[in-house]
Design a protein around this motif. Structure first.
Motif, short mmCIF file in Angstrom:
data_model
loop_
_atom_site.label_atom_id
_atom_site.label_comp_id
_atom_site.label_asym_id
_atom_site.label_seq_id
_atom_site.Cartn_x
_atom_site.Cartn_y
_atom_site.Cartn_z
N VAL A 230 -14.07 -11.07 1.30
CA VAL A 230 -14.43 -10.37 0.08
C VAL A 230 -13.75 -9.01 0.06
O VAL A 230 -13.41 -8.46 1.10
N ARG B 157 -13.07 3.01 -2.41
CA ARG B 157 -13.05 4.35 -3.02
C ARG B 157 -14.38 4.74 -3.64
O ARG B 157 -14.85 5.86 -3.39
N PHE C 259 -0.76 8.06 4.66
CA PHE C 259 -1.65 7.91 3.51
C PHE C 259 -2.28 9.23 3.09
O PHE C 259 -3.15 9.25 2.24
N GLU D 39 -8.21 0.71 -8.46
CA GLU D 39 -8.15 1.32 -7.15
C GLU D 39 -7.93 0.27 -6.07
O GLU D 39 -8.19 -0.90 -6.28
N SER D 40 -7.47 0.74 -4.96
CA SER D 40 -7.20 -0.21 -3.89
C SER D 40 -8.51 -0.63 -3.25
O SER D 40 -9.41 0.18 -3.05
N LYS D 41 -8.60 -1.88 -2.97
CA LYS D 41 -9.81 -2.38 -2.33
C LYS D 41 -9.43 -2.96 -0.98
O LYS D 41 -8.43 -3.63 -0.86
N ALA D 42 -10.25 -2.67 -0.03
CA ALA D 42 -10.01 -3.29 1.26
C ALA D 42 -10.66 -4.65 1.25
O ALA D 42 -11.68 -4.85 0.61
N VAL D 43 -10.06 -5.57 1.91
CA VAL D 43 -10.65 -6.89 1.96
C VAL D 43 -11.30 -7.08 3.31
O VAL D 43 -10.68 -6.88 4.35
N LEU E 103 0.82 -1.21 0.00
CA LEU E 103 0.00 0.00 0.00
C LEU E 103 0.85 1.25 0.00
O LEU E 103 0.47 2.27 -0.54
N ILE F 169 -13.84 -5.03 -0.68
CA ILE F 169 -14.85 -3.96 -0.65
C ILE F 169 -14.32 -2.79 -1.47
O ILE F 169 -13.20 -2.34 -1.25
#
Lengths: 442, 880
Positions: B344, B349, A155, A356-360, A115, B346
């Motif tokens: 999963v 953004r 960030f 884009e960054s995705k949170a898991v 990240l 999410i």
């Protein structure tokens, strides 16, 4: 739940695992040669360890993950440079590592994405720790500087663009390489203790950002551990002793150790390389260059157990509660795979390409327990009764109508019945009458 | 003899209301006297009694403490047998009311009865229910009851894992009729229970739904889009949509649904916000949801939005906007916050971008020269915007909750969004929600977050909390004057004077921040609920970040807190039991409790000095504890316990290392504490180093001074100390400070900063790097412009305060110290950009401040200057 001692060495001797209470050796995880501060358990889900370069010429070294059940390395990651110290947050969301170039890398565990990567020091990053509330990262470097980074700020692209320093504090009182840094309890008022090759340990205030105390030791301190009550701290020294230094107790200069040093624990070992405190608040575990792990009772000051890890020096010792295995068994194969983290990326994703960054979202806790609110018949019934009593809703009216209709039907039937009965009766009487007349007439 | 008699008596009488033997006869009498049957007519009121009776006593549970008692077991079983028989016969009764009663009670029975009975007879019950459910003559009322009872039956069935297969088979039979109900226009109550039944099936018997996946999605979507139901029912629809992915239980379906929902929300917004936002906004967000080059997913619920297709033209878009969007958002909320059986990803953004998009629309024509919409449209939209914003804030809450620590990479983004919005938010309900989000963020993200949010929380809390202080506080203030520390009194006077100034001649405030906040608060008094929320946010701030970089605001916040608390208890202790006519309205007791909570946080949160309001606080808590039986009393007891540790700090060392003279520790502490000047910021009472350590530290300092044993540190600390000592002797830092953003310019703070900066940054970098900093600061990049003008309130305080003295004092240090201040300010500014927008004109003044001493001296003109020594108590100018 038992507490485990996990230790690794700087030479490839695997990772040893012992029960803290019984001393019984558990599974030994294979193939690990880790630098100091390079062994962590990621929120008790799995073990992670940075690795030393196999030979000094190679430009990179991997980071290995082991799941608890298997001795083999499960996941191998190859970061851009050999990572030294590692640290992870208690949720197991991030792994943060420091490299010899002075850069700090921050990976998301669930996706393996790098990240963030930023140049934190001019020289190699030697140790990392998180503050108690895990919002500040504290890094120590080979050049003796210690910096405190608010993770949010790292960030914050806008703040970064403004050209400010993103660190909150820069402590540079240490003259030589910082060997270890730990942070104490407390939200914003905690203390940080650092040890350095300049033979001192220094105590810093996070709230004020200044040095509170500096303690000189007879030799270089490589490892520190704080007493849970923060009255004293333990400093593992290269002379093989563990010194007890005062934080919050009176220092009584009877023994000739030096200022603020109260006592020492000693077992004639070689240099102490790492220390860890158990959750029971009493047991202190030390690793030494002679390959032994010693468990101390800090109340009595006695060594209670001696564990042999390897012939090579121990580089890391950590203590944690054993993960809950029952949960893991019930998981499907696919899920288990998904739970084990993917390898860590080498480079940051460029943000330009729109990916884009995705949170898991991790599985926090699947509770199959039903709460009482999930049953509804009783409440539906109550509300329907109310409706009926007040005759407000169309449904209630409809039912009332149905009821009346049924009643009506029944009444009609009754009427019919009566009518029939009456008719029958009448005809009988009439007949009888007629018959009677007939009789009379006859 | 006596025992035998007692035993005999016990056989006849029950041992009390908990006696199990009571239950079979009780059930039988209920059956006999209360329950309708073929002959007895149906009376609704009696049914209520039956229901409560059964549930209170657990008449159907057949759970006995003593299994050995065969007689009881038998009796109970036969009683329940009788009950079930009767209920079943009622359910097949031709009279609709009795039939309805039977169906309802069957549902209750499947919840309440014992496991054995359920397992052996659920099939029969199901048959009975489904018959009634599908019978063409069934009335609306009966169908509702059937749905509810079936839902309970399936819920109970899910408790037996080995019956899963059977359950799935039964569930398949139910789906068709349920879908039919949802497709028909049958009225809200029936939809409500039908969707509840559907949710039950989806969560417990997912495989039964799998082949109907798309149909379910379509049906639920059309219901949401039609927006005909009230809030509760629509929430159930959205819940259904949210748990739909669980039917498949994989990652793709979860992501697909959330993507589809986001697209649906945004396309609705695009229609609604035409002319009120920038055109490109919509496509921007859409691009985030579906990155270019990727095929967009099919729309939510199938090919066309069925809701729109047959939408009567009479319903305007603005009417549909809120229910549709909030319901869809609620779906996302549930998906984000509830567990999912598979990890999963999410799309953070797009989620945040959607929130930002909604919150940015305030109903004004945003930059468009030619409004594309009519004023009627604008009016309609503005009418529903608050509800939309509230829904959106809930959405934001769910995002924060769902992401937990993973919010970190987006934290700064969220904070910026929130603070921008906070400044514009005026409505009480919205402000309340924003406060609660702030509180949540502070607690979850810790100290780092407090660095970002401190200024914003303080500005807003001051605006909301100080609005009516002046009205009721004069009596209290004069009371307090005699009792509190001199400095505090002074602070109050100053505060009051300032406040009066603000109200009388607000033009004098060249500081735009202060002005806007003040005037706003003057106009509208914040309702209690907002005040409570503000207090809670303040409490979170004090808890998390009470001592990190807080020198600039701590004193004023502490002051505000004690004023608010004393004010709240000035009149009387609120009576908690007083009936609240409006349910949602927060009572005064809640407000008092909140003030006490924040007061405790303010007293406990570590500072470098002892809180001047400790004794007042203790007094409040002592008095509060005597309010027997109230929440306030409970809390006050807790507060007294917590504060006890503050007064008698404990350090309980391990047995192994007892301090050689235990007594002297305490004494030493007390002495040093008592003799110390509490306003002296250099001799800090370090909370983590309590007790005897203070003595030690001092000792250490002295030793350092005399011996210079710390080579690296020696000279600096020496100078540092000298500098500080000088200030102490001048006593200048006791100048009290005004509230609000000017908070940050306390001389005390400067002093702290100097010492800190000298300690950390100067030493850390050496001169060279500091110069770099200076250059950076003076570069007039746009960012720096902002930070400079953020720092502009400085001007005021330099004017009013003793800065001239201060500057003169530090002549030898001038350049470095000033640089440090400026660096700090720019930090400060970017962390918490200040309230005002159009103040560029002031840009130059603070910068001139850094140019040298002269600039600052020119401000030295106000009433509070050199003579404002703390021991001079001004006459109360406000005592009218």
């Amino acid at each position: 739940m038992m507490e485990l001692i996990v230790a690794s060495s700087s030479v490839d001797t695997g990772i040893g695992c012992w029960d803290l209470v019984s001393g019984a050796e558990q599974l030994r995880y294979r193939s690990s040669a880790s630098p100091p501060h390079g062994l962590i358990s990621v929120s008790r889900r799995f073990l992670a360890s940075s690795q030393l370069r196999e030979n000094p010429s190679s430009s990179s070294a991997p980071i290995f993950f082991w799941s608890w059940e298997k001795p083999q390395v499960q996941v191998r990651s190859f970061p851009a440079e050999p990572i030294g110290p590692l640290v992870s947050d208690s949720d197991g969301s991030y792994i943060i590592g420091g490299g010899p170039s002075g850069a700090i890398y921050l990976w998301e565990v669930a996706s393996g994405k790098l990240l963030n990567k930023w140049t934190a020091h001019y020289r190699s990053v030697t140790c990392l720790t998180l503050s108690d509330d895990e919002s500040l990262l504290i890094s120590g470097s080979e050049d003796g500087s210690i910096r405190v980074w608010p993770l949010l700020m790292i960030f914050d692209d806008i703040a970064k663009e403004s050209g400010e320093n993103i660190y909150r504090y820069n402590f540079s009182e240490h003259a030589l390489r910082v060997t270890s840094v730990i942070s104490g309890h407390g939200l914003c008022n905690s203390i940080v203790i650092s040890s350095s090759e300049d033979r001192t340990c220094k105590v810093w205030s996070l709230s004020e950002g200044r040095l509170l105390r500096s303690i000189s030791f007879p030799s270089i301190i490589d490892a520190i551990a704080m007493d849970p009550g923060e009255h004293i701290f333990y400093a593992g020294c290269r002379d093989g002793k563990i010194y007890v230094a005062a934080l919050n107790v009176e220092w009584n200069p009877v023994r000739n150790y030096g200022k603020f040093i109260i006592d020492s624990l000693s077992d004639n070992s070689k240099a102490i390389t790492c220390l860890a405190f158990s959750l029971d608040g009493v047991s202190l575990v030390s690793g030494s260059e002679d390959g032994m792990i010693r468990v101390w009772n800090t109340k009595t000051g006695q060594m209670t157990r001696l564990l042999k890890h390897a012939k090579a020096p121990v580089s890391n010792v950590i203590i944690f509660r054993q993960p809950n295995k029952i949960n893991q068994v019930s998981l499907s194969k696919k899920l288990e795979l998904a739970l084990m983290a993917p390898p860590l990326d080498k480079y940051t994703e460029s943000r330009e390409d729109g990916v884009e960054s995705k949170a898991v979202k991790m599985i926090h806790q699947i509770s199959d327990e039903l709460d009482n609110s999930s049953y509804c018949a009783a409440s539906v019934m109550s509300s329907q009764i109310k409706e009926l009593q007040q005759n407000t809703s169309s449904g209630a009216v409809q039912m009332e109508l149905e009821r009346l209709r049924a009643e009506c039907k029944r009444s009609m039937q009754m009427v019919q019945q009566w009518k029939k009965l009456y008719n029958d009766l009448q005809s009988t009487f009439v007949n009888e009458l007629l018959n009677g007349v007939n009789v009379d007439g006859s | 003899m006596a025992a035998a008699a007692a035993a005999a008596a016990a056989a006849e009488f029950f041992s009390g209301m908990d006696d199990c033997r009571l239950k079979p006869p009780m059930l039988r009498s209920v059956l006999r006297d209360r329950l309708p049957d073929e002959k007895r007519p149906f009376r609704p009121a009696e049914l209520t009694a039956v229901l409560s009776h059964m549930r209170t006593h657990g008449l159907l549970s057949e759970r006995h403490s003593d299994i050995a008692e065969r007689k009881l077991v038998e009796a109970w079983r036969s009683a329940v047998d009788g009950w079930v028989e009767r209920v079943l016969s009622l359910a097949s009764n031709s009279a609709p009311d009795k039939c309805w009663a039977g169906i309802c009670l069957l549902g209750v029975t499947s919840e309440e009865c014992c496991s054995d009975r359920f397992q052996s007879s659920y099939a029969i019950w199901f048959q009975k229910l489904i018959e009634n459910f599908q019978s063409p003559s069934a009335t609306h009322f009966i169908k509702v009851a059937c749905c509810a009872s079936l839902a309970d039956l399936f819920t109970r069935l899910a408790c037996f894992p080995y019956l899963k297969k059977d359950g799935t088979l039964l569930a398949r039979k139910v789906i068709q009729p349920v879908m039919q109900i949802l497709n028909e226009d049958v009225g809200e109550t029936l939809w409500d229970v039908a969707v509840k039944l559907l949710c039950t099936l989806m969560s417990f018997f997912p495989s039964s739904i799998r082949q109907h996946y798309d149909t379910v999605e379509a049906v639920l979507t059309s219901k949401i889009m039609a927006a005909k139901c009230d809030l509760n029912t629509s929430k159930k629809f959205s819940l259904g949509l949210a748990i739909l992915p669980k039917v498949k239980g994989d990652e793709e379906s979860f992501c697909l649904i959330i993507e589809k929902i986001l697209i649906a929300i945004n396309s609705i917004l695009t229609d609604a916000f035409q002319g009120l936002e920038e055109e490109k906004k919509s496509s921007e967000v859409m691009r985030m949801i579906v990155p270019p080059g990727k095929d967009p997913p099919p729309p939510l619920g199938g090919q066309t939005l069925p809701g729109e297709a047959f939408e009567p033209a009479t319903r305007r878009l603005s009417e549909l906007l809120v229910p549709r969007v909030t319901t869809l958002m609620h779906s996302c909320c549930v998906m984000l916050t509830n567990p999912y059986p598979f990890p999963v990803s999410i799309p953070v953004r797009p989620l945040i971008a959607t929130v930002r998009r909604v919150l940015q629309v305030d109903g004004s024509f945003n930059g468009t020269l030619f409004p594309l919409i009519t004023s009627t449209h604008q009016e309609l939209l503005c009418a529903v915007l608050p509800a939309l914003h509230l829904g959106c804030l809930d959405f934001l809450i769910a995002i924060i909750k769902g992401l937990r620590s993973q919010l970190l990479p987006h934290g700064a983004n969220v904070v910026r969004l929130l603070t921008e919005y906070f400044r514009r938010a005026r409505m009480p309900s919205i402000r309340r929600k924003v406060y609660s989000i702030v509180q949540m963020l502070l607690i979850s993200m810790g100290v780092g977050m407090s660095l970002y949010l401190a200024q914003e929380v303080i500005n807003n809390a001051f605006a909301d909390l100080t609005d009516n202080l002046e009205l009721g506080s004069s009596a209290m203030l004069s009371n307090m004057q005699s009792s509190i520390l001199v400095g505090g009194t002074f602070r109050q006077n100053y505060h009051k004077k300032r406040k009066r100034d603000a109200s009388v001649i607000p033009v004098e405030h060249s500081n735009g921040v202060d002005l806007s906040v003040k005037t706003c608060s003057k106009k509208s008094q914040a309702p209690l609920s907002v005040k409570i929320a503000a207090l809670k946010a303040l409490e979170a701030l004090l808890t998390m970040g009470g001592s990190l970089k807080s020198e600039c605001w701590r004193l004023d916040v502490d002051f505000l807190v004690i004023i608010v608390a004393t004010n709240a208890f000035d009149s009387s202790w609120a009576n908690e039991n007083r009936l609240c006519l409006l349910k949602d309205e927060s009572s005064f007791a809640d407000y008092q409790l909140a003030t006490l909570e924040v007061l405790l946080a303010s007293l406990l949160s570590p500072t470098h000095t002892r809180s001047p309001y400790l004794s007042q606080g203790l007094d409040l808590f002592r008095r509060g504890r005597q309010e027997t039986g109230s929440k306030i009393a409970t809390f006050c007891a807790h507060a007294l316990l917590a504060l006890e540790v503050l007064i008698h700090p404990r350090s309980l060392p391990l047995e192994d290392h007892p301090p050689p003279n235990n007594l002297s520790v305490g004494e030493g502490f007390n002495q040093s504490f008592a003799s110390g000047n509490f306003n002296n910021s250099t001799k800090t009472n370090l909370p983590s180093f309590s007790k005897g350590d203070l003595g030690l530290l001092d000792e250490e300092d002295e030793e350092e001074l005399s011996s210079g044993s710390f080579d690296e540190e020696g000279p600096t600390s020496l100078e540092n100390r000298n500098l500080n000592d000088k200030y102490n002797s001048e006593d200048i830092m006791k100048k009290p400070l005004a509230i609000n953003s000017e908070v940050s310019q306390h001389v005390l703070e400067y002093e702290d900063k100097i010492s800190q900066n000298v300690g950390v940054e100067m030493e850390g970098f050496g001169r060279g790097e500091t110069i770099i900093d200076k250059e950076k600061t003076e570069e007039s990049t746009p960012r720096n412009e902002i930070s400079f003008h953020n720092a502009s309130p400085n001007k005021m305080d330099f004017g009013q305060g003793n800065s001239a003295v201060f500057a003169a004092e530090m002549t030898p240090w001038k350049s470095e110290t000033l640089v440090n201040i400026s660096v700090n300010m720019s930090n400060h500014g970017s962390n918490a950009p200040d309230l005002s927008i159009g103040k560029i004109k002031e840009d130059s003044s603070p910068r001139s401040l850094y140019k040298g001493k002269d600039a600052m001296l020119s401000y030295d003109s106000d009433s509070f200057s050199l003579d404002s020594l703390p021991d001079i108590v001004d006459g109360d100018p406000d005592s009218e």
